[in-house]
Design a protein around this motif. Sequence first.
Motif, short mmCIF file in Angstrom:
data_model
loop_
_atom_site.label_atom_id
_atom_site.label_comp_id
_atom_site.label_asym_id
_atom_site.label_seq_id
_atom_site.Cartn_x
_atom_site.Cartn_y
_atom_site.Cartn_z
N TRP A 3 0.84 -1.37 0.14
CA TRP A 3 -0.16 0.06 0.04
C TRP A 3 0.96 0.92 -0.13
CZ3 TRP A 3 -5.25 0.10 -0.39
CH2 TRP A 3 -5.96 -0.98 -0.38
N PHE A 4 0.95 1.87 -1.35
CA PHE A 4 1.51 3.15 -1.21
C PHE A 4 0.50 4.48 -0.85
CE2 PHE A 4 3.86 0.15 -3.60
CZ PHE A 4 5.13 0.52 -3.47
N THR A 24 -5.77 -5.11 3.38
CA THR A 24 -6.48 -3.95 3.45
C THR A 24 -5.57 -2.71 3.67
OG1 THR A 24 -6.93 -4.00 5.65
CG2 THR A 24 -8.56 -5.22 4.28
N CYS A 25 -5.89 -1.45 3.36
CA CYS A 25 -5.18 -0.35 3.74
C CYS A 25 -4.80 -0.18 5.06
CB CYS A 25 -5.84 0.88 3.10
SG CYS A 25 -4.71 2.30 3.24
N VAL A 49 -3.15 5.19 -2.90
CA VAL A 49 -4.15 6.00 -2.53
C VAL A 49 -3.68 7.39 -1.81
CG1 VAL A 49 -4.54 4.67 -0.31
CG2 VAL A 49 -6.56 6.08 -1.54
N SER A 50 -4.46 8.29 -1.84
CA SER A 50 -4.01 9.52 -1.41
C SER A 50 -5.21 9.96 -0.20
CB SER A 50 -4.11 11.04 -2.27
OG SER A 50 -3.81 12.08 -1.82
N ILE A 51 -4.69 10.34 1.07
CA ILE A 51 -5.49 10.74 2.04
C ILE A 51 -5.55 12.01 2.36
CG2 ILE A 51 -5.28 8.14 2.96
CD1 ILE A 51 -3.55 9.41 5.07
N ALA A 62 0.27 3.48 17.23
CA ALA A 62 -0.53 2.29 17.31
C ALA A 62 -0.22 1.54 16.05
CB ALA A 62 -1.90 2.40 17.56
N LYS A 63 -0.15 1.87 15.16
CA LYS A 63 -0.25 0.90 13.74
C LYS A 63 1.22 0.62 13.37
CE LYS A 63 -4.43 2.47 11.93
NZ LYS A 63 -5.04 1.01 11.67
N GLY A 64 2.44 1.33 14.08
CA GLY A 64 3.74 1.04 13.76
C GLY A 64 4.36 1.77 12.34
N LEU A 65 3.55 3.06 12.20
CA LEU A 65 3.78 3.60 11.00
C LEU A 65 4.53 5.08 11.01
CD1 LEU A 65 0.17 3.07 9.37
CD2 LEU A 65 2.22 1.82 8.61
N ARG A 66 4.97 5.79 10.20
CA ARG A 66 5.52 6.90 10.07
C ARG A 66 5.34 7.55 8.79
NH1 ARG A 66 12.21 6.75 9.70
NH2 ARG A 66 12.10 4.46 8.96
#
Length: 257
Positions: A3-4, A24-25, A49-51, A62-66
């Motif tokens: 997921w980009f 899933t995203c 996808v662009s948010i 919480a999701k381990g993202l940056r």
Amino acid sequence: MLWFVFCKDDIIITAAGDIPCGGTCPISLEPWHKVHRLPKLGVEECCCVSIDVPLTDSVAQAKGLRQMGLRASYDVLPLNQYLMAGKAREILYWDSTTKFCGVCGGPMEKDSDISKKCTCCGKQVWPALATAIIVRITRWMEDHEEVLMVRAHNFRGNHYGLVAGFVETGESLEECLVREVEEEVGIRVKNVRYFASQPWPYPSGLMVGFTAEYDGGEIALQRSELADGGWFRREDLPPIPGKMSLARRLIDDWLGE
């Protein structure tokens, strides 16, 4: 599936420095968020996808993202993921700038993964690239060789780069090179040779690199574009671009000689 996910010019990656992967995203999507398919990366399906809203610290933790800039991600992501991220960013930019037909103003709709068609007049469009040249110019002075380097007003930081510019309608790459060199630094060149090309997704470019030799004239900088410039020896180079750029590859190639 990889997921980009972008928020404006920033990409969301894992804390470990990879593109998020899953069925899933990793970010909750709204009905208006449009998911685009990309080519496979090895065996992995890919989409982008662009948010609308940047990651909050609590969600990221919480999701381990940056979240980070696409340029900065070059030093973090595996190269194949960085290159696909560039393609993803170009697709998202193209989608955001082709909502309506340029001929009749009607709404555009997806016709394939990389094309749209006007719902009124049938006009079709595909992602367009802005092509630019970049050139390493060298000259011999007595017993040493020098390279021409310039610093543009729009450079981030204090580094110097190489003469570059966009190709205009009706000219070849070589004609563009000669014109840009004359316009930006006022000299003539000879022995133009192709070096390499590079996708440049900021936002939708293709950079084509050349080498050339000095053939006369005195440096006269185009002050509207350039803040400084001059000839430099190998042992006395100014700060140079980062390794992600074709400019750096051209310079490193010269240093290696």
